[in-house]
Design a protein around this motif. Structure first.
Motif, PDB file in Angstrom:
ATOM      1  N   ALA A  15       9.881  49.529  31.425  1.00  0.00           N
ATOM      2  CA  ALA A  15      11.269  49.835  31.808  1.00  0.00           C
ATOM      3  C   ALA A  15      11.561  49.089  33.093  1.00  0.00           C
ATOM      4  N   ILE A  16      12.805  48.645  33.260  1.00  0.00           N
ATOM      5  CA  ILE A  16      13.187  47.867  34.437  1.00  0.00           C
ATOM      6  C   ILE A  16      14.183  48.654  35.271  1.00  0.00           C
ATOM      7  N   THR A  17      14.100  48.514  36.582  1.00  0.00           N
ATOM      8  CA  THR A  17      15.035  49.206  37.469  1.00  0.00           C
ATOM      9  C   THR A  17      16.416  48.562  37.367  1.00  0.00           C
ATOM     10  N   PRO A  18      17.480  49.316  37.650  1.00  0.00           N
ATOM     11  CA  PRO A  18      18.837  48.772  37.510  1.00  0.00           C
ATOM     12  C   PRO A  18      19.082  47.511  38.330  1.00  0.00           C
ATOM     13  N   ASP A  19      18.410  47.377  39.472  1.00  0.00           N
ATOM     14  CA  ASP A  19      18.597  46.174  40.283  1.00  0.00           C
ATOM     15  C   ASP A  19      17.719  45.015  39.827  1.00  0.00           C
ATOM     16  N   GLY A  20      16.870  45.255  38.835  1.00  0.00           N
ATOM     17  CA  GLY A  20      16.031  44.198  38.289  1.00  0.00           C
ATOM     18  C   GLY A  20      14.846  43.814  39.149  1.00  0.00           C
ATOM     19  N   ARG A  21      14.573  44.545  40.206  1.00  0.00           N
ATOM     20  CA  ARG A  21      13.501  44.146  41.132  1.00  0.00           C
ATOM     21  C   ARG A  21      12.118  44.575  40.668  1.00  0.00           C
ATOM     22  N   HIS A  22      12.033  45.642  39.867  1.00  0.00           N
ATOM     23  CA  HIS A  22      10.726  46.146  39.473  1.00  0.00           C
ATOM     24  C   HIS A  22      10.695  46.509  37.997  1.00  0.00           C
ATOM     25  N   ALA A  57      11.004  55.489  31.332  1.00  0.00           N
ATOM     26  CA  ALA A  57      12.433  55.243  31.518  1.00  0.00           C
ATOM     27  C   ALA A  57      12.763  55.388  32.986  1.00  0.00           C
ATOM     28  N   VAL A  58      13.722  54.600  33.459  1.00  0.00           N
ATOM     29  CA  VAL A  58      14.140  54.634  34.860  1.00  0.00           C
ATOM     30  C   VAL A  58      15.534  55.242  34.941  1.00  0.00           C
ATOM     31  N   ALA A  59      15.753  56.115  35.913  1.00  0.00           N
ATOM     32  CA  ALA A  59      17.052  56.753  36.113  1.00  0.00           C
ATOM     33  C   ALA A  59      18.110  55.710  36.463  1.00  0.00           C
ATOM     34  N   PRO A  60      19.377  55.985  36.155  1.00  0.00           N
ATOM     35  CA  PRO A  60      20.447  55.017  36.448  1.00  0.00           C
ATOM     36  C   PRO A  60      20.551  54.646  37.918  1.00  0.00           C
ATOM     37  N   ASP A  61      20.174  55.558  38.830  1.00  0.00           N
ATOM     38  CA  ASP A  61      20.223  55.222  40.253  1.00  0.00           C
ATOM     39  C   ASP A  61      18.946  54.540  40.731  1.00  0.00           C
ATOM     40  N   GLY A  62      17.972  54.390  39.845  1.00  0.00           N
ATOM     41  CA  GLY A  62      16.743  53.682  40.173  1.00  0.00           C
ATOM     42  C   GLY A  62      15.764  54.452  41.034  1.00  0.00           C
ATOM     43  N   LEU A  63      16.048  55.711  41.347  1.00  0.00           N
ATOM     44  CA  LEU A  63      15.200  56.468  42.277  1.00  0.00           C
ATOM     45  C   LEU A  63      14.035  57.173  41.604  1.00  0.00           C
ATOM     46  N   ARG A  64      14.080  57.326  40.289  1.00  0.00           N
ATOM     47  CA  ARG A  64      13.006  58.009  39.572  1.00  0.00           C
ATOM     48  C   ARG A  64      12.646  57.219  38.319  1.00  0.00           C
ATOM     49  N   ALA A  65      11.354  57.254  38.010  1.00  0.00           N
ATOM     50  CA  ALA A  65      10.871  56.748  36.725  1.00  0.00           C
ATOM     51  C   ALA A  65      10.182  57.908  36.025  1.00  0.00           C
ATOM     52  N   TYR A  66      10.425  58.039  34.733  1.00  0.00           N
ATOM     53  CA  TYR A  66       9.878  59.149  33.955  1.00  0.00           C
ATOM     54  C   TYR A  66       8.897  58.604  32.920  1.00  0.00           C
ATOM     55  N   THR A 269      16.097  41.373  32.078  1.00  0.00           N
ATOM     56  CA  THR A 269      16.559  41.496  33.454  1.00  0.00           C
ATOM     57  C   THR A 269      18.080  41.622  33.485  1.00  0.00           C
ATOM     58  N   PRO A 270      18.638  42.243  34.532  1.00  0.00           N
ATOM     59  CA  PRO A 270      20.093  42.456  34.578  1.00  0.00           C
ATOM     60  C   PRO A 270      20.921  41.182  34.480  1.00  0.00           C
ATOM     61  N   ASP A 271      20.370  40.045  34.912  1.00  0.00           N
ATOM     62  CA  ASP A 271      21.115  38.786  34.815  1.00  0.00           C
ATOM     63  C   ASP A 271      20.948  38.104  33.459  1.00  0.00           C
ATOM     64  N   ASP A 272      20.171  38.727  32.554  1.00  0.00           N
ATOM     65  CA  ASP A 272      19.933  38.231  31.194  1.00  0.00           C
ATOM     66  C   ASP A 272      19.175  36.909  31.151  1.00  0.00           C
ATOM     67  N   LEU A 273      18.518  36.534  32.243  1.00  0.00           N
ATOM     68  CA  LEU A 273      17.832  35.246  32.275  1.00  0.00           C
ATOM     69  C   LEU A 273      16.363  35.334  31.882  1.00  0.00           C
ATOM     70  N   ASP A 274      15.753  36.508  32.013  1.00  0.00           N
ATOM     71  CA  ASP A 274      14.332  36.657  31.702  1.00  0.00           C
ATOM     72  C   ASP A 274      14.092  37.908  30.866  1.00  0.00           C
ATOM     73  N   VAL A 275      13.057  37.830  30.021  1.00  0.00           N
ATOM     74  CA  VAL A 275      12.624  38.958  29.217  1.00  0.00           C
ATOM     75  C   VAL A 275      11.155  39.237  29.544  1.00  0.00           C
ATOM     76  N   TYR A 276      10.854  40.476  29.933  1.00  0.00           N
ATOM     77  CA  TYR A 276       9.473  40.868  30.227  1.00  0.00           C
ATOM     78  C   TYR A 276       8.891  41.517  28.978  1.00  0.00           C
ATOM     79  N   VAL A 277       7.822  40.906  28.442  1.00  0.00           N
ATOM     80  CA  VAL A 277       7.239  41.319  27.164  1.00  0.00           C
ATOM     81  C   VAL A 277       5.847  41.892  27.400  1.00  0.00           C
ATOM     82  N   VAL A 278       5.628  43.119  26.932  1.00  0.00           N
ATOM     83  CA  VAL A 278       4.322  43.769  27.074  1.00  0.00           C
ATOM     84  C   VAL A 278       3.398  43.257  25.970  1.00  0.00           C
ATOM     85  N   ASN A 279       2.272  42.653  26.374  1.00  0.00           N
ATOM     86  CA  ASN A 279       1.249  42.193  25.443  1.00  0.00           C
ATOM     87  C   ASN A 279       0.152  43.248  25.367  1.00  0.00           C
TER      88      ASN A 279
END
Length: 536
Positions: A15-22, A57-66, A269-279
């Motif tokens: 899961a990715i954070t809303p800001d795309g940083r993590h 899953a990450v919360a919409p505000d990015g403060l919690r991951a479940y 990612t939020p900018d749609d430029l990269d896809v992170y794929v779990v292998n």
């Protein structure tokens, strides 16, 4: 910068954070969560959780991951500012997939062991209720407006739809083969489901709850992710260790990248430029760049289409041309992305970008389509329950993607250049709504469909007459303006509509004296007044 990042043992979901940083990755085999920094593309933290972490899953505000911990029947709540477990929610039953409501107030968890979806309050981290579903719920996805939750049921080979207000299953869609991944479109009109056993991606219309398109040729598809602009879907395919890119306008595979290792999940990612794929196979996360090209690649002859151009080395672009004509405007967003607006043209053309002062290269192709015209619809009215088939006639309709009834978008069941058919969606309120045809040329046609409430009969005057028929009667009631037929004693009667509350009819002959039912059928339904007219 590396494009393959080592994580923990047996990684499953990301899961990715809303800001795309993590990016947060569950490691099922090592009971941990890896945190990837997308700037450095490296793991910056490893968080220990209880056994068998699966969904995240990450919360919409990015403060919690479940994190759904399959082995301990709990959900771990991670504080993303400290990357530590802040709480644990018990009383689940073999939880797998999970998602957070758009407002962040609820967490929906597929408890596979209990054949249910558990609803958790994120304010108190407590279980609110459980919604029974079919056998083997696997993954869940909520529509962007938060009103519907889609649940893939592997054991039942179905997809359940939950009304999140009533917290009940409102429909179960059958006919899948091991449905697994599920993701909504950004506008909420579609939900995409991978069939792990059917080697395909299904497109569900959220208004009619039917499968309206199927993309085949996917080898044991697992996870699916949709770009934030709604134009592309990415599917992780276990069968051939690849990731396929699907054009969601054409519903066609446009790119397949090999070389993965049992890919299971992916995030964009939020900018749609990269896809992170779990292998899952080699315990890494691979970064896949979005395929180069122009999105969307179609638009009207009149121009004005905003086109995202994706590629490499675009940062010093000084000009963009559609064929021989310069773009109406363009903006360099970064080294990988240029936003250009199509000019008015009359053919399909290559898109060229000038880099610096001398280098020009083709960066995509753009197809000009004739403007579509809506000539009319039939029928023009129907019941509140919907369900009837509406036909749209016109020209240039071959690229129709949806038909809107007011704000409700429905995918057509049949599309030709001069005719489109669609199932009328239900509504709660009687009255006219605009019907809008949306095509890939971004053109619109408008008409009006009137939802009609069920009719009612309050009186028939006079209430008796001769068996020979021919007596004029006045039928008073409600919602009568769209009356289609009147029968008295089961025999069709000539009639005329006076108003929404009055109909004039002529009694037909009767075989024998006695009471006769008066029945009125309208676009909104049928009503009968038992014995309202007596033949003497």
């Amino acid at each position: 910068m590396t494009d393959e990042i080592p994580v923990g043992h047996a990684p499953i979901v990301a899961a990715i954070t809303p800001d795309g940083r993590h990016v947060y990755v569950t490691n099922f085999g090592s009971s941990s969560v890896s945190v990837i920094d997308t700037t450095t593309r490296s793991v910056i933290a490893t968080i220990g959780v209880t056994s068998g972490p699966w969904g995240v899953a990450v919360a919409p505000d990015g403060l919690r991951a479940y994190v759904a911990c399959f082995g301990s029947d709990t959900v771990a709540v991670i504080d993303t500012t400290t990357n530590r477990v802040a709480a644990s929610v018990p009383w689940l039953d073999k939880p797998l997939g999970l998602t957070v409501s758009p407002d962040g107030s609820r967490l929906y968890v597929a408890s596979q062991g209990g054949n249910r979806v558990d609803v958790i309050s994120t304010a108190t981290n407590t279980l609110i209720t459980s919604v029974p579903v079919g056998t083997g719920p696997r993954n869940v996805a909520v529509t962007p407006d938060g009103t519907q939750l889609y649940v893939t049921e592997e054991g039942a080979n179905a997809v359940a739809v939950i009304d999140t207000a009533a917290l009940t299953v409102i429909v179960t869609i059958p006919g899948f083969v091991f449905p697994r991944g599920v993701a909504p479109s950004p506008d909420g009109q579609r939900v995409y489901v991978t069939e792990y056993g059917g080697n395909r991606l299904d497109v569900i219309d959220t208004a009619t709850h039917t499968v309206v398109h199927t993309v085949t040729g996917l080898s044991i598809p697992f996870g699916v992710a949709v770009s934030h602009d709604g134009l592309l879907a990415y599917v992780a395919c276990n069968g051939d260790d690849s990731v396929s890119t699907i054009d969601l306008v054409r519903n066609e595979i446009i790119d397949t990248v090999p070389g993965f290792h049992a890919p299971s999940w992916l995030v964009v990612t939020p900018d749609d430029l990269d896809v992170y794929v779990v292998n899952n196979g080699n315990e890494t996360v691979r970064v896949l760049p979005a395929p180069p090209g122009a999105y969307p690649d179609v638009g009207p002859l009149s121009g004005g289409t905003a086109v995202n151009i994706i590629g490499e080395g675009l940062g010093d672009t000084t000009a963009v041309r559609f064929g021989c004509q310069p773009a109406a405007s363009f903006t360099v967003l970064n080294d990988q992305e240029v936003l250009a607006v199509s000019p008015r043209l009359d053919t399909d053309v290559e898109i060229e970008a000038t880099l610096g002062q001398v280098t020009t290269r083709t960066v995509g192709r753009f197809y000009y389509l004739p403007d579509s015209v809506l000539a009319g619809i039939s029928p023009t009215s129907g019941p509140l329950s919907g369900g009837g088939i509406l036909t749209v006639t016109g020209r240039g309709l071959i690229t129709t993607t949806s038909v809107r009834f007011g704000t409700v978008a429905v995918t057509p069941s049949s599309v030709l250049d001069d005719k489109v058919t669609v199932t009328v969606p239900p509504t709660h309120t009687a009255g006219p709504v605009p019907v809008t045809v949306v095509t890939r040329s971004n053109s619109y046609g408008h008409s009006t469909f009137t939802y009609v409430g069920p009719p009612g009969i309050t009186s028939v005057t006079p209430s008796s007459g001769s068996t020979a028929g021919g007596d004029p009667v006045l039928i008073v009631g409600t919602e009568l303006a769209s009356t289609q037929s009147v029968t008295i004693g089961g025999v069709a009667a000539a009639f005329g509509i006076i108003s929404n509350t009055r109909i004039a009819a002529i009694t037909p002959p009767a075989a024998a004296p006695g009471p006769a039912n008066v029945t009125v059928t309208t676009a909104g339904g049928t009503t009968t007044a038992p014995g309202a007219f007596v033949y003497a």
